[in-house]
Design an enzyme around this catalytic site. Structure first.
Site, PDB file in Angstrom:
ATOM      1  N   SER A 176      44.786  17.913  -8.109  1.00  0.00           N
ATOM      2  CA  SER A 176      46.092  18.543  -7.143  1.00  0.00           C
ATOM      3  C   SER A 176      46.737  19.241  -9.048  1.00  0.00           C
ATOM      4  O   SER A 176      47.377  20.352  -8.946  1.00  0.00           O
ATOM      5  CB  SER A 176      46.122  18.221  -6.321  1.00  0.00           C
ATOM      6  OG  SER A 176      45.916  17.071  -5.124  1.00  0.00           O
ATOM      7  N   HIS A 211      56.017  27.311   7.787  1.00  0.00           N
ATOM      8  CA  HIS A 211      55.553  28.430   8.283  1.00  0.00           C
ATOM      9  C   HIS A 211      54.660  27.587   7.356  1.00  0.00           C
ATOM     10  O   HIS A 211      54.900  28.016   5.621  1.00  0.00           O
ATOM     11  CB  HIS A 211      55.510  29.706   7.299  1.00  0.00           C
ATOM     12  CG  HIS A 211      56.479  30.630   8.294  1.00  0.00           C
ATOM     13  ND1 HIS A 211      56.897  31.192   9.467  1.00  0.00           N
ATOM     14  CD2 HIS A 211      57.931  30.801   8.563  1.00  0.00           C
ATOM     15  CE1 HIS A 211      57.211  31.386  10.230  1.00  0.00           C
ATOM     16  NE2 HIS A 211      58.370  31.247   9.283  1.00  0.00           N
ATOM     17  N   ILE A 262      55.140  20.824  -1.596  1.00  0.00           N
ATOM     18  CA  ILE A 262      54.989  22.216  -3.168  1.00  0.00           C
ATOM     19  C   ILE A 262      55.135  20.605  -4.403  1.00  0.00           C
ATOM     20  O   ILE A 262      55.409  19.527  -4.543  1.00  0.00           O
ATOM     21  CB  ILE A 262      55.960  22.144  -3.616  1.00  0.00           C
ATOM     22  CG1 ILE A 262      56.381  23.474  -2.653  1.00  0.00           C
ATOM     23  CG2 ILE A 262      55.584  23.103  -4.614  1.00  0.00           C
ATOM     24  CD1 ILE A 262      55.319  24.147  -1.668  1.00  0.00           C
ATOM     25  N   GLY A 273      44.856  35.805  -3.112  1.00  0.00           N
ATOM     26  CA  GLY A 273      44.239  35.200  -4.189  1.00  0.00           C
ATOM     27  C   GLY A 273      43.746  34.186  -5.188  1.00  0.00           C
ATOM     28  O   GLY A 273      43.144  33.353  -5.917  1.00  0.00           O
ATOM     29  N   GLN A 296      18.463  -2.095   6.539  1.00  0.00           N
ATOM     30  CA  GLN A 296      18.182  -0.861   7.227  1.00  0.00           C
ATOM     31  C   GLN A 296      19.314   0.853   7.463  1.00  0.00           C
ATOM     32  O   GLN A 296      19.229   1.757   7.568  1.00  0.00           O
ATOM     33  CB  GLN A 296      17.324  -0.312   9.218  1.00  0.00           C
ATOM     34  CG  GLN A 296      15.439  -0.721   8.836  1.00  0.00           C
ATOM     35  CD  GLN A 296      14.730  -0.769   9.953  1.00  0.00           C
ATOM     36  OE1 GLN A 296      15.113  -0.595  11.022  1.00  0.00           O
ATOM     37  NE2 GLN A 296      13.477  -0.911   8.925  1.00  0.00           N
ATOM     38  N   LEU A 338      31.512  -2.065   2.842  1.00  0.00           N
ATOM     39  CA  LEU A 338      32.230  -2.701   1.554  1.00  0.00           C
ATOM     40  C   LEU A 338      32.296  -3.950   3.031  1.00  0.00           C
ATOM     41  O   LEU A 338      33.467  -4.396   2.283  1.00  0.00           O
ATOM     42  CB  LEU A 338      33.244  -1.679   0.889  1.00  0.00           C
ATOM     43  CG  LEU A 338      32.135  -2.009  -0.417  1.00  0.00           C
ATOM     44  CD1 LEU A 338      31.996  -0.313  -0.487  1.00  0.00           C
ATOM     45  CD2 LEU A 338      34.046  -1.255  -2.122  1.00  0.00           C
ATOM     46  N   GLU A 356      46.011  23.772   1.345  1.00  0.00           N
ATOM     47  CA  GLU A 356      45.288  25.478   1.017  1.00  0.00           C
ATOM     48  C   GLU A 356      43.986  25.356   1.828  1.00  0.00           C
ATOM     49  O   GLU A 356      42.944  26.004   1.667  1.00  0.00           O
ATOM     50  CB  GLU A 356      44.620  25.086  -1.011  1.00  0.00           C
ATOM     51  CG  GLU A 356      45.603  24.300  -1.027  1.00  0.00           C
ATOM     52  CD  GLU A 356      45.395  24.600  -2.611  1.00  0.00           C
ATOM     53  OE1 GLU A 356      44.418  25.494  -2.765  1.00  0.00           O
ATOM     54  OE2 GLU A 356      45.956  23.664  -3.232  1.00  0.00           O
ATOM     55  N   PHE A 366      42.715  35.253  14.757  1.00  0.00           N
ATOM     56  CA  PHE A 366      43.926  34.481  14.651  1.00  0.00           C
ATOM     57  C   PHE A 366      45.200  35.687  15.441  1.00  0.00           C
ATOM     58  O   PHE A 366      44.321  36.562  15.904  1.00  0.00           O
ATOM     59  CB  PHE A 366      44.276  35.105  13.397  1.00  0.00           C
ATOM     60  CG  PHE A 366      43.083  33.652  11.922  1.00  0.00           C
ATOM     61  CD1 PHE A 366      43.504  32.908  11.850  1.00  0.00           C
ATOM     62  CD2 PHE A 366      42.315  34.356  11.369  1.00  0.00           C
ATOM     63  CE1 PHE A 366      43.160  31.655  11.315  1.00  0.00           C
ATOM     64  CE2 PHE A 366      41.971  33.549  10.382  1.00  0.00           C
ATOM     65  CZ  PHE A 366      42.243  32.856  10.185  1.00  0.00           C
TER      66      PHE A 366
END
Length: 391
Positions: free
Chosen positions: A98, A143, A170, A245, A287, A346, A371, A391
């Protein structure tokens, strides 16, 4: 410290489709992760701390702006090389990837693509070496999936802009030197601004109590009447398409990175299954365990081919936003499913910090959301194939 025994799966001989440069770049990143990240990452994840000492190493392997031209400090590599670097870094840890993704696709990319020559020369070389670390401010408390509703705003005050608002979730925020901040002007048009640490009224409180991306530094961006010089406005693109973009580039890197996490979980599960004896046989002879492992390698192989073709399209300038969304959604979901299945192979040891699987699983719970959420990417594909937006 843990010894990294990872061996990369390549069931369809995909290495034969890579150039020598691709393999050199990937192998350098793989060696660096084995030597630098793997021995320490479990400790840093357990104590919820980002290992800042690795930043210079990330720069040395070309992880910061690998596709940025050498004239600005980048490595001048192609998009497949970028993807392979992200794959190897996320094989180590999603949080470390990241940091590299944000630096490359969300900070250096917009400065290079939307910035002017003075901005490129001022910031890109220092970002490429890791002298500067950046972050990307788009998501807000109210948002997330609807960034067009952002409330962060800036006003023209003659010789500067006055910026007010807040951003949330962030990556890199707590120690970033600069932030690419998306905000609306007085007419409601979205623009990118370069905000520097030290500007009065700009603060970056850290986000604590995360169960995911624990070895990544996450925070907020707070803007309280921050004076931003007018020369810090990115001049060459505005509107929502500008930050989207950047997200296309970052999502592309994630599509590759998730493969790395899946490969690590598969390799761990395969090795464990061969060594773990139950009922007088290795569990790899059973199996149900073979079913799990066979399905893992199948899905990894499909994801590798999807990412490689997308990289070819990116190199040709033909990759669409919808194609990138599909790869991000598919590959992250694939990696999360493999992490969960590998944990079962495991047994109880799967939750132990002696192995990487549970850390990958928790990390991928963030990657599947950030993202562009899993559901939003599904709707992007749906809109693309039907011509109708949901949307």
């Amino acid at each position: 410290m843990r010894t990294d025994l990872f061996e990369a799966p390549d069931y369809y001989n995909i290495d034969d489709l890579l150039s020598n440069e691709h393999k050199l770049v990937r192998n350098a990143a793989r060696t660096w992760v084995k030597r630098t990240v793997s021995p320490i990452i479990e400790t840093y994840a357990q104590r919820a701390e980002f290992p800042k000492q690795i930043l210079s190493g990330l720069a040395e392997i070309g992880a910061f702006g690998p596709y940025i031209p050498t004239a600005y400090g980048g490595a001048g590599l192609d998009q497949i090389s970028y993807g392979l670097i992200m794959q190897e870094i996320e094989r180590g840890d999603s949080g470390v990837r990241s940091t590299a993704s944000v630096q490359s696709s969300l900070v250096m990319y917009p400065i290079y693509t939307y910035g002017n020559e003075a901005q490129r020369k001022k910031y890109l070389p220092k970002l490429a070496t890791g002298e500067f670390i950046g972050c990307f401010g788009l998501t807000e408390p109210n948002h997330g999936s609807n960034p067009s509703g952002m409330e962060t705003k800036f006003k023209d005050h003659g010789d500067h802009y006055l910026l007010n608002g807040a951003k949330l979730w962030i990556s890199n925020a707590p120690f970033a030197d600069i932030a690419i901040v998306w905000a609306k002007n007085e007419e409601g048009r979205i623009h990118g601004l370069i905000v520097e640490r030290g500007m009065e009224g700009f603060s970056t409180p850290e986000t604590h109590n995360k169960w995911s991306l624990r070895a990544s530094a996450t925070g907020e961006l707070i803007f309280d009447n921050v004076k931003v010089p007018k020369e810090n406005l990115l001049p060459n693109k505005n509107g929502l398409g500008a930050p989207l973009g950047c997200l296309d580039s970052a999502r592309y890197g994630i599509a590759w990175g998730a493969i790395g996490a899946a490969m690590d979980c598969y390799d761990t599960a395969l090795r464990y299954a061969k060594e773990r004896i139950q009922f007088n046989k290795p569990i790899a002879a059973k199996q149900l365990q073979q079913k799990k492992l066979a399905e893992m390698i199948t899905e990894i192989t499909k994801a590798q081919l999807l990412a490689l073709r997308l990289g070819q399209l990116k190199n040709e300038g033909k990759a669409t936003s919808a194609q990138i969304s599909m790869a991000k959604r598919n590959n992250v979901a694939m990696a999360l499913k493999i992490a969960r299945e590998a944990r079962q192979v495991l047994g109880a040891m799967g939750i132990s910090g002696e192995y990487s699987i549970m850390r990958h699983m928790m990390n991928l719970e963030s990657v599947i959301t950030y993202e562009g959420t899993h559901d939003i990417h599904l709707l992007i594909t749906g809109a693309d194939i039907t011509g109708h937006s949901a949307f």
